[in-house]
Design an enzyme around this catalytic site. Sequence first.
Site, short mmCIF file in Angstrom:
data_model
loop_
_atom_site.label_atom_id
_atom_site.label_comp_id
_atom_site.label_asym_id
_atom_site.label_seq_id
_atom_site.Cartn_x
_atom_site.Cartn_y
_atom_site.Cartn_z
N LYS A 221 44.80 51.13 45.66
CA LYS A 221 43.54 51.00 45.55
C LYS A 221 42.48 50.96 46.61
CE LYS A 221 45.60 47.90 42.05
NZ LYS A 221 45.52 48.23 41.18
N CYS B 271 52.55 44.61 41.07
CA CYS B 271 51.30 43.55 40.39
C CYS B 271 51.70 42.04 40.80
CB CYS B 271 51.14 43.05 38.82
SG CYS B 271 49.63 42.02 38.78
N SER C 9 43.78 43.31 34.41
CA SER C 9 44.78 42.26 34.74
C SER C 9 45.43 41.65 33.36
CB SER C 9 43.68 41.48 34.97
OG SER C 9 42.47 41.37 35.75
N THR C 10 45.34 42.49 31.86
CA THR C 10 46.03 42.46 30.86
C THR C 10 46.93 43.33 30.40
OG1 THR C 10 44.28 42.64 29.97
CG2 THR C 10 43.69 40.32 30.75
N SER C 11 46.78 44.50 30.94
CA SER C 11 47.56 45.66 29.77
C SER C 11 49.16 45.77 31.35
CB SER C 11 46.39 46.46 30.11
OG SER C 11 46.94 48.02 29.78
N LYS C 12 49.44 44.83 31.16
CA LYS C 12 50.63 44.92 31.79
C LYS C 12 52.37 45.00 31.81
CE LYS C 12 47.99 43.36 35.35
NZ LYS C 12 47.46 44.22 37.04
N HIS D 125 37.43 44.11 39.81
CA HIS D 125 38.18 43.36 39.01
C HIS D 125 37.55 42.31 39.46
CE1 HIS D 125 42.01 41.13 39.06
NE2 HIS D 125 43.08 42.21 38.98
N MET E 280 43.39 41.00 42.71
CA MET E 280 44.70 41.50 42.53
C MET E 280 45.63 40.92 43.89
SD MET E 280 41.98 44.37 42.51
CE MET E 280 42.53 46.15 43.98
N ASN F 177 49.66 39.76 41.11
CA ASN F 177 49.60 38.18 40.52
C ASN F 177 51.33 37.57 39.85
OD1 ASN F 177 47.05 37.10 40.79
ND2 ASN F 177 46.32 39.43 40.47
#
Length: 396
Positions: free
Chosen positions: A278, A104, A67-70, A314, A318, A106
């Site tokens: 997914k 993505c 969620s934070t490697s984008k 997750h 997502m 989000n």
Amino acid sequence: MAYVPQVKIPATYMRGGTSKGVFFRLQDLPQAAQAPGAARDALLLRVIGSPDPYGKQIDGMGGATSSTSKTVIVSKSVRPGHDVDYLFGQVSIDQAFVDWSGNCGNLSAAVGPFAISAGLVDAGRIPQDGMATVRIWQANIGKTIIAHVPMTHGAVQETGDFELDGVTFPAAEVQLEFMDPAAEEESAQGSMFPTGNVVDDLPVPGLGALKATMISAGIPTIFVNAEDVGYTGTELQDAINGDAKALAMFETIRAHGALRMGLITHIDEIAKRQHTPKVAFVAKPASYVSSSGKAIDAGDVDLLVRALSMGKLHHAMMGTAAVAIAAAAAIPGTLVNLAAGGGERDAVCFGHPSGTLQVGAQASQQDGDWVINKALMSRSARVLMEGWVRVPGNAF
């Protein structure tokens, strides 16, 4: 010995929905990284802090989770009827790999606000107060997203009272419309259901033939029944992410589903395709306690969904998988639809590890095939930091 100095690149660190990422204007990237290729990938890997054998991304902007490697690259669009082009890069944590195969959902909520603040939307299309409509071309999958961004005194409104499970603090609501989200251009036969069926028997080594709904809407997603893989649908992250055997099982399901969907031609190719498809499991409503300690009653939801991203369960859901959930729920007979009680429906509220989420989709039949005209959901977005990100000058 002479060392290469660092270079400064204008960037904005933003939260969008339940994700965070580093946003760039295409024009601000170093010349070598303005075109797709090795230099761009190397730059983004260094920005995020990958590959990191420690799995922490300490020497970069990443947060060591999917969620934070984008990363996001936004530019003015030359496509008629669109304001900006939006390109998303999912950066692997422990491998030197940027996955460009999907969107993505989000971070889609942050693209409109970023584009307005970055001067990428024509001023004549932005009201002083009210709602700005930003027409986004999602370049990874070739789809249109419409973002409705609140404006106050000529600036993007970021604060508000909209609450999103999985996000600690309230913010302003950004409404998203994912137009014609089904059938990504790359999916087999260009169909929302690449196999031609709403439910298939998917042979998976060690599990036999699993009932599966394989859908390409928002993002290619493989849905299975929770009980068929030994779960209830009420699980939180620790129940799965600490279980190597369980993670391997879900990766095997994902690989064989991808092969059946025509997304890969050989099972080994799944290693280079981490972002898509997914895999998720669904169950009928049940009561549970979310990761924040909030009690979710069975009567609060239509169904339960748990989804994996980049090899881990997750923490919430997502955004693109939420689109897939909305689409599948609207079509009678899918596993998602059946878990929600069956029949025709244009909206569902589903339970995820952090709480609940309401999503909707407009479905219709054309020439015997199901079509999703658009999927709807609300998210929020906020600038966390803006300025420059620095990387060594020889990193790309």
